[in-house]
Design a protein around this motif. Structure first.
Motif, mmCIF file in Angstrom:
data_model
loop_
_atom_site.group_PDB
_atom_site.id
_atom_site.type_symbol
_atom_site.label_atom_id
_atom_site.label_comp_id
_atom_site.label_asym_id
_atom_site.label_seq_id
_atom_site.Cartn_x
_atom_site.Cartn_y
_atom_site.Cartn_z
ATOM 1 N N UNK A 10 30.411 38.030 35.333
ATOM 2 C CA UNK A 10 29.969 39.375 35.700
ATOM 3 C C UNK A 10 29.559 40.136 34.458
ATOM 4 N N UNK A 11 28.241 40.417 34.387
ATOM 5 C CA UNK A 11 27.967 41.188 33.309
ATOM 6 C C UNK A 11 27.889 42.807 33.587
ATOM 7 N N UNK A 12 28.590 43.428 32.874
ATOM 8 C CA UNK A 12 28.557 45.090 33.149
ATOM 9 C C UNK A 12 27.292 45.656 32.057
ATOM 10 N N UNK A 13 26.361 46.184 32.629
ATOM 11 C CA UNK A 13 25.284 46.717 32.026
ATOM 12 C C UNK A 13 23.859 46.014 32.234
ATOM 13 N N UNK A 29 23.519 27.484 33.547
ATOM 14 C CA UNK A 29 23.857 26.884 34.939
ATOM 15 C C UNK A 29 25.031 27.668 35.533
ATOM 16 N N UNK A 30 25.477 29.027 34.779
ATOM 17 C CA UNK A 30 26.304 29.830 35.376
ATOM 18 C C UNK A 30 25.888 30.769 36.742
ATOM 19 N N UNK A 31 26.804 30.831 37.439
ATOM 20 C CA UNK A 31 26.404 31.801 38.566
ATOM 21 C C UNK A 31 26.799 33.251 38.171
ATOM 22 N N UNK A 32 25.807 34.250 38.026
ATOM 23 C CA UNK A 32 25.775 35.699 37.244
ATOM 24 C C UNK A 32 25.751 36.834 38.208
ATOM 25 N N UNK A 33 26.471 37.428 38.105
ATOM 26 C CA UNK A 33 26.205 38.922 38.723
ATOM 27 C C UNK A 33 26.429 40.140 37.534
ATOM 28 N N UNK A 34 25.293 40.885 37.987
ATOM 29 C CA UNK A 34 25.230 42.015 36.859
ATOM 30 C C UNK A 34 25.199 43.197 37.771
ATOM 31 N N UNK A 35 26.214 44.059 37.098
ATOM 32 C CA UNK A 35 26.466 45.516 37.783
ATOM 33 C C UNK A 35 26.150 46.503 36.750
ATOM 34 N N UNK A 157 12.125 42.106 33.914
ATOM 35 C CA UNK A 157 11.557 40.646 34.108
ATOM 36 C C UNK A 157 12.556 39.811 33.614
ATOM 37 N N UNK A 158 13.445 40.096 32.795
ATOM 38 C CA UNK A 158 14.591 39.096 32.344
ATOM 39 C C UNK A 158 15.441 38.964 33.457
ATOM 40 N N UNK A 159 15.814 40.030 33.908
ATOM 41 C CA UNK A 159 16.661 40.082 34.884
ATOM 42 C C UNK A 159 16.243 39.459 36.435
ATOM 43 N N UNK A 160 15.128 39.582 36.604
ATOM 44 C CA UNK A 160 14.372 38.858 37.894
ATOM 45 C C UNK A 160 14.336 37.257 37.658
ATOM 46 N N UNK A 161 14.061 36.852 36.383
ATOM 47 C CA UNK A 161 13.886 35.454 35.757
ATOM 48 C C UNK A 161 15.388 34.901 35.929
ATOM 49 N N UNK A 162 16.142 35.629 35.656
ATOM 50 C CA UNK A 162 17.548 34.956 35.650
ATOM 51 C C UNK A 162 18.109 34.614 37.048
ATOM 52 N N UNK A 163 17.735 35.277 37.958
ATOM 53 C CA UNK A 163 17.982 34.932 39.333
ATOM 54 C C UNK A 163 19.386 35.374 39.620
ATOM 55 N N UNK A 164 20.025 36.233 38.703
ATOM 56 C CA UNK A 164 21.246 36.742 39.004
ATOM 57 C C UNK A 164 21.448 37.878 39.956
ATOM 58 N N UNK A 165 22.347 37.897 40.737
ATOM 59 C CA UNK A 165 22.713 39.037 41.719
ATOM 60 C C UNK A 165 22.796 40.386 40.971
ATOM 61 N N UNK A 166 21.949 41.381 41.360
ATOM 62 C CA UNK A 166 21.952 42.744 40.695
ATOM 63 C C UNK A 166 22.312 43.583 41.642
#
Length: 383
Positions: A10-13, A29-35, A157-166
Protein backbone atom coordinates in the motif's frame (compact mmCIF):
# COMPACT_ATOMS: atom_id res chain seq x y z
CA UNK A 1 -19.21 -3.96 7.22
CA UNK A 2 -17.12 -4.27 4.04
CA UNK A 3 -14.15 -6.62 3.95
CA UNK A 4 -10.72 -4.94 4.17
CA UNK A 5 -8.73 -4.61 0.98
CA UNK A 6 -5.72 -6.87 0.69
CA UNK A 7 -2.64 -6.27 -1.47
CA UNK A 8 1.14 -6.72 -1.49
CA UNK A 9 2.00 -3.04 -1.07
CA UNK A 10 0.00 0.00 0.00
CA UNK A 11 1.46 3.34 -1.12
CA UNK A 12 0.31 6.38 0.83
CA UNK A 13 0.52 9.42 -1.43
CA UNK A 14 -0.76 9.95 -4.96
CA UNK A 15 1.79 12.58 -5.92
CA UNK A 16 4.66 12.08 -8.34
CA UNK A 17 6.81 9.98 -5.99
CA UNK A 18 3.88 7.77 -4.98
CA UNK A 19 2.93 7.31 -8.63
CA UNK A 20 6.47 6.24 -9.53
CA UNK A 21 6.59 3.84 -6.60
CA UNK A 22 3.29 2.32 -7.71
CA UNK A 23 4.44 1.99 -11.32
CA UNK A 24 7.73 0.26 -10.63
CA UNK A 25 6.34 -1.93 -7.84
CA UNK A 26 3.55 -3.10 -10.14
CA UNK A 27 6.04 -3.78 -12.93
CA UNK A 28 7.99 -5.88 -10.43
CA UNK A 29 4.91 -8.09 -10.15
CA UNK A 30 3.44 -6.71 -6.92
CA UNK A 31 -0.24 -5.99 -6.29
CA UNK A 32 -0.40 -2.30 -5.35
CA UNK A 33 -2.99 -0.05 -3.74
CA UNK A 34 -2.47 3.74 -3.64
CA UNK A 35 -4.36 5.84 -1.11
CA UNK A 36 -4.45 9.61 -0.66
CA UNK A 37 -6.62 11.92 1.41
CA UNK A 38 -6.86 14.29 -1.55
CA UNK A 39 -6.84 14.01 -5.35
CA UNK A 40 -3.98 12.82 -7.54
CA UNK A 41 -1.15 15.40 -7.43
CA UNK A 42 -3.13 17.41 -4.89
CA UNK A 43 -0.15 18.30 -2.70
CA UNK A 44 3.41 19.33 -3.53
CA UNK A 45 3.30 17.76 -7.02
CA UNK A 46 0.46 19.97 -8.20
CA UNK A 47 2.31 23.07 -7.05
CA UNK A 48 5.57 22.17 -8.78
CA UNK A 49 7.15 23.19 -12.07
CA UNK A 50 8.00 19.66 -13.21
CA UNK A 51 11.77 20.06 -13.21
CA UNK A 52 14.00 17.08 -14.01
CA UNK A 53 17.40 18.50 -13.14
CA UNK A 54 21.01 17.45 -12.77
CA UNK A 55 22.40 20.98 -13.03
CA UNK A 56 21.58 22.00 -9.45
CA UNK A 57 23.15 18.99 -7.73
CA UNK A 58 26.68 18.61 -6.44
CA UNK A 59 28.47 15.25 -6.86
CA UNK A 60 27.22 12.74 -4.31
CA UNK A 61 24.20 10.56 -3.58
CA UNK A 62 21.56 13.02 -4.80
CA UNK A 63 23.31 13.53 -8.14
CA UNK A 64 23.68 9.77 -8.55
CA UNK A 65 19.94 9.43 -7.95
CA UNK A 66 19.24 12.27 -10.39
CA UNK A 67 21.30 10.63 -13.15
CA UNK A 68 19.49 7.31 -12.63
CA UNK A 69 16.15 9.11 -12.59
CA UNK A 70 17.00 11.00 -15.77
CA UNK A 71 17.67 7.75 -17.62
CA UNK A 72 14.37 6.34 -16.39
CA UNK A 73 12.50 9.52 -17.36
CA UNK A 74 13.96 9.16 -20.84
CA UNK A 75 12.46 5.66 -21.07
CA UNK A 76 9.09 6.90 -19.82
CA UNK A 77 9.22 9.75 -22.32
CA UNK A 78 9.44 7.20 -25.13
CA UNK A 79 6.42 5.45 -23.61
CA UNK A 80 4.24 8.44 -22.75
CA UNK A 81 5.82 11.31 -24.70
CA UNK A 82 3.45 14.18 -25.30
CA UNK A 83 0.92 12.87 -22.79
CA UNK A 84 3.12 14.01 -19.92
CA UNK A 85 4.47 17.08 -21.78
CA UNK A 86 8.03 15.80 -21.49
CA UNK A 87 10.45 18.33 -22.92
CA UNK A 88 14.20 17.72 -23.10
CA UNK A 89 14.93 21.42 -23.42
CA UNK A 90 18.12 21.57 -21.35
CA UNK A 91 19.12 24.10 -18.75
CA UNK A 92 21.32 27.19 -18.74
CA UNK A 93 22.89 28.34 -15.49
CA UNK A 94 23.99 31.95 -15.71
CA UNK A 95 26.79 33.65 -13.79
CA UNK A 96 26.10 37.27 -12.91
CA UNK A 97 29.70 38.18 -11.95
CA UNK A 98 33.22 36.95 -12.77
CA UNK A 99 33.47 35.43 -9.30
CA UNK A 100 30.25 33.45 -9.65
CA UNK A 101 31.41 32.26 -13.09
CA UNK A 102 34.60 30.84 -11.58
CA UNK A 103 32.61 28.99 -8.90
CA UNK A 104 30.10 27.75 -11.47
CA UNK A 105 32.81 26.41 -13.79
CA UNK A 106 34.45 24.65 -10.85
CA UNK A 107 31.14 22.95 -9.98
CA UNK A 108 30.58 22.01 -13.62
CA UNK A 109 33.99 20.33 -13.77
CA UNK A 110 33.14 18.26 -10.70
CA UNK A 111 29.76 17.35 -12.20
CA UNK A 112 31.36 16.26 -15.48
CA UNK A 113 33.61 13.90 -13.54
CA UNK A 114 30.43 12.39 -12.06
CA UNK A 115 28.81 11.83 -15.47
CA UNK A 116 26.92 15.07 -16.12
CA UNK A 117 26.96 16.82 -19.48
CA UNK A 118 28.01 20.34 -18.52
CA UNK A 119 29.17 22.63 -21.31
CA UNK A 120 30.85 25.96 -20.44
CA UNK A 121 29.42 28.88 -22.38
CA UNK A 122 31.35 32.11 -22.91
CA UNK A 123 29.52 35.39 -22.44
CA UNK A 124 28.80 36.06 -26.10
CA UNK A 125 27.65 32.51 -26.77
CA UNK A 126 25.03 32.79 -24.03
CA UNK A 127 22.95 34.92 -26.35
CA UNK A 128 22.91 32.24 -29.02
CA UNK A 129 21.24 29.95 -26.47
CA UNK A 130 19.03 32.66 -24.95
CA UNK A 131 18.82 35.81 -27.08
CA UNK A 132 16.72 37.76 -24.57
CA UNK A 133 19.05 37.50 -21.59
CA UNK A 134 20.23 40.72 -19.97
CA UNK A 135 23.30 42.14 -21.72
CA UNK A 136 26.80 41.93 -20.28
CA UNK A 137 26.60 38.60 -18.48
CA UNK A 138 30.05 36.97 -18.20
CA UNK A 139 29.04 33.41 -19.09
CA UNK A 140 27.40 30.25 -17.85
CA UNK A 141 27.03 26.51 -18.28
CA UNK A 142 24.67 24.61 -20.55
CA UNK A 143 23.19 21.36 -19.18
CA UNK A 144 21.58 19.36 -22.03
CA UNK A 145 20.25 16.69 -19.64
CA UNK A 146 17.89 19.04 -17.80
CA UNK A 147 14.28 18.36 -18.78
CA UNK A 148 10.72 19.06 -17.74
CA UNK A 149 7.34 17.37 -17.48
CA UNK A 150 3.88 18.58 -16.57
CA UNK A 151 3.80 17.09 -13.06
CA UNK A 152 0.07 16.55 -12.54
CA UNK A 153 -0.26 14.89 -15.95
CA UNK A 154 2.81 12.75 -15.33
CA UNK A 155 1.56 11.54 -11.96
CA UNK A 156 -1.84 10.68 -13.41
CA UNK A 157 -0.39 8.78 -16.37
CA UNK A 158 2.07 6.81 -14.25
CA UNK A 159 -0.68 5.81 -11.85
CA UNK A 160 -2.91 4.73 -14.72
CA UNK A 161 -0.09 2.78 -16.33
CA UNK A 162 0.69 1.02 -13.04
CA UNK A 163 -2.71 -0.62 -12.91
CA UNK A 164 -2.73 -0.01 -9.16
CA UNK A 165 -6.02 0.35 -7.37
CA UNK A 166 -6.35 4.03 -6.50
CA UNK A 167 -8.40 5.37 -3.60
CA UNK A 168 -8.49 9.14 -3.23
CA UNK A 169 -10.38 11.02 -0.54
CA UNK A 170 -9.27 8.52 2.11
CA UNK A 171 -7.37 9.71 5.17
CA UNK A 172 -4.96 7.32 6.84
CA UNK A 173 -5.78 7.33 10.55
CA UNK A 174 -3.53 4.56 11.81
CA UNK A 175 -0.99 1.87 11.00
CA UNK A 176 -1.94 -1.46 12.58
CA UNK A 177 1.00 -3.67 13.52
CA UNK A 178 1.60 -7.20 14.71
CA UNK A 179 2.81 -8.11 18.19
CA UNK A 180 6.41 -7.95 16.93
CA UNK A 181 5.84 -4.48 15.45
CA UNK A 182 5.52 -5.42 11.79
CA UNK A 183 3.22 -3.38 9.57
CA UNK A 184 -0.18 -4.86 8.75
CA UNK A 185 -1.26 -2.15 6.33
CA UNK A 186 -3.14 1.08 7.06
CA UNK A 187 -6.37 2.08 8.74
CA UNK A 188 -8.34 4.78 6.92
CA UNK A 189 -11.52 6.69 7.62
CA UNK A 190 -13.19 4.45 5.04
CA UNK A 191 -11.84 1.05 6.02
CA UNK A 192 -8.62 -0.90 6.43
CA UNK A 193 -6.14 -1.87 3.72
CA UNK A 194 -4.15 -4.96 4.63
CA UNK A 195 -0.62 -5.28 3.27
CA UNK A 196 2.72 -6.52 4.57
CA UNK A 197 4.47 -3.48 3.07
CA UNK A 198 3.64 0.21 3.53
CA UNK A 199 5.36 2.86 1.39
CA UNK A 200 5.42 6.34 2.89
CA UNK A 201 5.20 8.65 -0.13
CA UNK A 202 3.30 11.32 1.75
CA UNK A 203 5.75 14.09 0.89
CA UNK A 204 5.61 17.04 3.26
CA UNK A 205 3.32 15.05 5.52
CA UNK A 206 5.67 12.05 5.57
CA UNK A 207 6.65 12.74 9.17
CA UNK A 208 3.03 12.46 10.27
CA UNK A 209 2.61 9.09 8.55
CA UNK A 210 5.89 7.83 10.00
CA UNK A 211 4.67 8.79 13.47
CA UNK A 212 1.48 6.77 12.97
CA UNK A 213 3.72 3.78 12.30
CA UNK A 214 5.84 4.43 15.39
CA UNK A 215 8.87 5.99 13.69
CA UNK A 216 10.28 9.52 13.51
CA UNK A 217 11.17 11.31 10.30
CA UNK A 218 12.11 15.02 10.48
CA UNK A 219 10.24 16.23 7.39
CA UNK A 220 9.35 19.94 7.48
CA UNK A 221 7.41 22.09 5.00
CA UNK A 222 9.41 24.65 3.01
CA UNK A 223 7.09 27.12 1.32
CA UNK A 224 7.69 28.21 -2.24
CA UNK A 225 5.86 30.46 -4.71
CA UNK A 226 5.73 30.42 -8.49
CA UNK A 227 4.64 33.34 -10.67
CA UNK A 228 2.86 32.56 -13.95
CA UNK A 229 2.81 35.06 -16.82
CA UNK A 230 0.34 35.55 -19.62
CA UNK A 231 0.87 33.20 -22.61
CA UNK A 232 3.69 34.31 -24.90
CA UNK A 233 5.50 33.13 -28.01
CA UNK A 234 8.47 30.96 -27.03
CA UNK A 235 11.00 33.58 -25.93
CA UNK A 236 12.84 31.50 -23.32
CA UNK A 237 14.15 28.23 -24.73
CA UNK A 238 15.70 26.55 -21.69
CA UNK A 239 15.29 26.42 -17.97
CA UNK A 240 17.42 29.41 -16.96
CA UNK A 241 18.56 30.29 -13.49
CA UNK A 242 21.25 32.27 -11.73
CA UNK A 243 24.21 30.40 -10.27
CA UNK A 244 23.34 31.36 -6.68
CA UNK A 245 20.22 29.18 -6.89
CA UNK A 246 22.33 26.07 -6.11
CA UNK A 247 23.62 27.57 -2.87
CA UNK A 248 20.15 28.76 -1.85
CA UNK A 249 18.65 25.30 -2.32
CA UNK A 250 21.35 23.82 -0.08
CA UNK A 251 20.83 26.45 2.61
CA UNK A 252 19.55 25.51 6.08
CA UNK A 253 18.04 28.96 6.65
CA UNK A 254 14.37 29.23 7.56
CA UNK A 255 14.19 32.84 6.32
CA UNK A 256 12.85 33.89 2.93
CA UNK A 257 15.34 33.31 0.12
CA UNK A 258 14.77 33.94 -3.57
CA UNK A 259 16.92 33.31 -6.62
CA UNK A 260 15.71 33.78 -10.20
CA UNK A 261 14.58 30.66 -12.05
CA UNK A 262 12.79 31.30 -15.35
CA UNK A 263 11.45 28.94 -18.00
CA UNK A 264 8.97 28.84 -20.81
CA UNK A 265 6.30 26.17 -21.16
CA UNK A 266 4.73 24.34 -24.08
CA UNK A 267 1.42 26.08 -23.33
CA UNK A 268 2.93 29.60 -23.55
CA UNK A 269 3.10 31.03 -20.00
CA UNK A 270 6.48 31.61 -18.41
CA UNK A 271 7.06 30.17 -14.93
CA UNK A 272 9.08 32.27 -12.50
CA UNK A 273 10.60 30.98 -9.26
CA UNK A 274 12.14 30.26 -6.91
CA UNK A 275 11.45 31.15 -3.30
CA UNK A 276 11.92 29.12 -0.16
CA UNK A 277 11.13 29.72 3.50
CA UNK A 278 10.12 27.60 6.48
CA UNK A 279 6.90 29.01 7.89
CA UNK A 280 5.00 25.82 8.61
CA UNK A 281 1.92 25.29 6.48
CA UNK A 282 1.07 28.99 6.24
CA UNK A 283 -0.47 29.55 2.80
CA UNK A 284 -0.83 33.33 3.24
CA UNK A 285 -0.18 35.53 0.24
CA UNK A 286 3.34 36.98 0.50
CA UNK A 287 3.83 40.17 -1.51
CA UNK A 288 7.55 40.43 -0.56
CA UNK A 289 8.21 36.94 -1.95
CA UNK A 290 6.38 37.63 -5.22
CA UNK A 291 8.05 41.04 -5.66
CA UNK A 292 11.45 39.40 -5.17
CA UNK A 293 10.62 36.74 -7.76
CA UNK A 294 9.55 39.35 -10.30
CA UNK A 295 12.62 41.50 -9.66
CA UNK A 296 14.99 38.57 -10.04
CA UNK A 297 13.36 37.42 -13.26
CA UNK A 298 13.53 40.87 -14.86
CA UNK A 299 17.23 41.13 -13.97
CA UNK A 300 17.82 37.99 -16.04
CA UNK A 301 15.31 38.81 -18.79
CA UNK A 302 14.55 42.56 -18.98
CA UNK A 303 11.65 42.07 -21.44
CA UNK A 304 9.65 40.51 -18.60
CA UNK A 305 9.19 43.96 -17.07
CA UNK A 306 6.52 44.56 -19.73
CA UNK A 307 4.84 41.16 -19.31
CA UNK A 308 1.80 40.61 -17.10
CA UNK A 309 1.85 38.05 -14.30
CA UNK A 310 -1.63 36.55 -14.32
CA UNK A 311 -1.46 34.34 -11.25
CA UNK A 312 0.76 32.76 -8.63
CA UNK A 313 0.61 29.54 -6.71
CA UNK A 314 2.18 28.22 -3.54
CA UNK A 315 3.34 24.80 -2.44
CA UNK A 316 5.22 23.13 0.38
CA UNK A 317 8.39 21.21 -0.38
CA UNK A 318 9.31 18.34 1.98
CA UNK A 319 12.51 19.64 3.56
CA UNK A 320 14.96 17.32 5.34
CA UNK A 321 17.82 18.62 7.52
CA UNK A 322 20.56 17.16 5.31
CA UNK A 323 18.71 17.81 2.02
CA UNK A 324 18.55 14.11 1.14
CA UNK A 325 15.31 12.14 0.90
CA UNK A 326 14.48 9.09 2.98
CA UNK A 327 14.41 6.07 0.68
CA UNK A 328 14.18 2.43 1.63
CA UNK A 329 13.15 0.17 4.52
CA UNK A 330 12.87 1.55 8.03
CA UNK A 331 14.78 -0.85 10.32
CA UNK A 332 12.74 0.38 13.29
CA UNK A 333 9.42 -0.80 11.84
CA UNK A 334 9.44 -4.01 9.77
CA UNK A 335 7.39 -3.55 6.61
CA UNK A 336 7.62 0.26 6.60
CA UNK A 337 9.38 1.83 3.61
CA UNK A 338 9.99 5.51 3.00
CA UNK A 339 10.03 7.50 -0.23
CA UNK A 340 9.74 11.11 0.86
CA UNK A 341 11.69 14.22 1.81
CA UNK A 342 12.90 15.15 -1.69
CA UNK A 343 12.31 18.87 -1.11
CA UNK A 344 11.99 20.64 -4.49
CA UNK A 345 13.49 17.76 -6.49
CA UNK A 346 10.72 15.19 -6.04
CA UNK A 347 9.47 15.27 -9.61
CA UNK A 348 12.92 14.71 -11.05
CA UNK A 349 13.98 12.10 -8.47
CA UNK A 350 10.69 10.22 -8.41
CA UNK A 351 11.52 7.63 -11.05
CA UNK A 352 14.81 6.62 -9.47
CA UNK A 353 13.16 6.51 -6.07
CA UNK A 354 10.34 4.28 -7.29
CA UNK A 355 12.71 2.03 -9.21
CA UNK A 356 15.04 1.52 -6.23
CA UNK A 357 12.18 0.94 -3.82
CA UNK A 358 10.62 -1.63 -6.13
CA UNK A 359 13.93 -3.48 -6.25
CA UNK A 360 14.04 -3.59 -2.45
CA UNK A 361 10.40 -4.71 -2.23
CA UNK A 362 11.15 -7.50 -4.70
CA UNK A 363 14.15 -8.59 -2.59
CA UNK A 364 16.66 -7.50 -5.24
CA UNK A 365 19.87 -5.55 -4.74
CA UNK A 366 19.14 -1.89 -5.58
CA UNK A 367 21.10 -0.21 -8.35
CA UNK A 368 22.34 2.46 -5.92
CA UNK A 369 23.59 2.17 -2.36
CA UNK A 370 20.71 3.34 -0.17
CA UNK A 371 22.85 3.95 2.92
CA UNK A 372 22.94 7.77 2.48
CA UNK A 373 19.12 7.76 2.32
CA UNK A 374 18.55 5.59 5.43
CA UNK A 375 15.32 6.73 7.15
CA UNK A 376 16.80 6.24 10.62
CA UNK A 377 19.99 8.24 10.02
CA UNK A 378 18.77 11.19 12.09
CA UNK A 379 18.03 9.01 15.10
CA UNK A 380 21.64 7.80 14.90
CA UNK A 381 22.92 11.40 14.94
CA UNK A 382 20.81 12.24 18.00
CA UNK A 383 21.98 9.21 19.95
Amino acid sequence: MSQPLTCDVVVVGAGMVGAACALYAARAGLDVVVVDRGPVAGGTTGAGEGNLLVSDKEPGPELDLALLSGRLWGQLAEEFGQFIEYEAKGGVVVATSPGSLTALERLAAEQRAAGVLAEPVAGGALYTLEPHLAPGLPGGVHYPQDSQVMPALAAAHLLRASGARLFTGRTVTGVPRTSDGSVLGVRTDRGDIHAPALVNAAGTWGGDLAALAGATLPVLPRRGYVLVTEPLPRMIRHKVYAADYVADVASHSAALQTSPVVEGTAAGPILIGASRERVGFDRSFSLPALRALAAGATRLFPFLAEVRAIRSYVGFRPYMPDHLPAIGPDPRVPGLYHACGHEGAGIGLSTGTGHLLAQVLAAKTPDLDLTPFRPDRFAEEAA
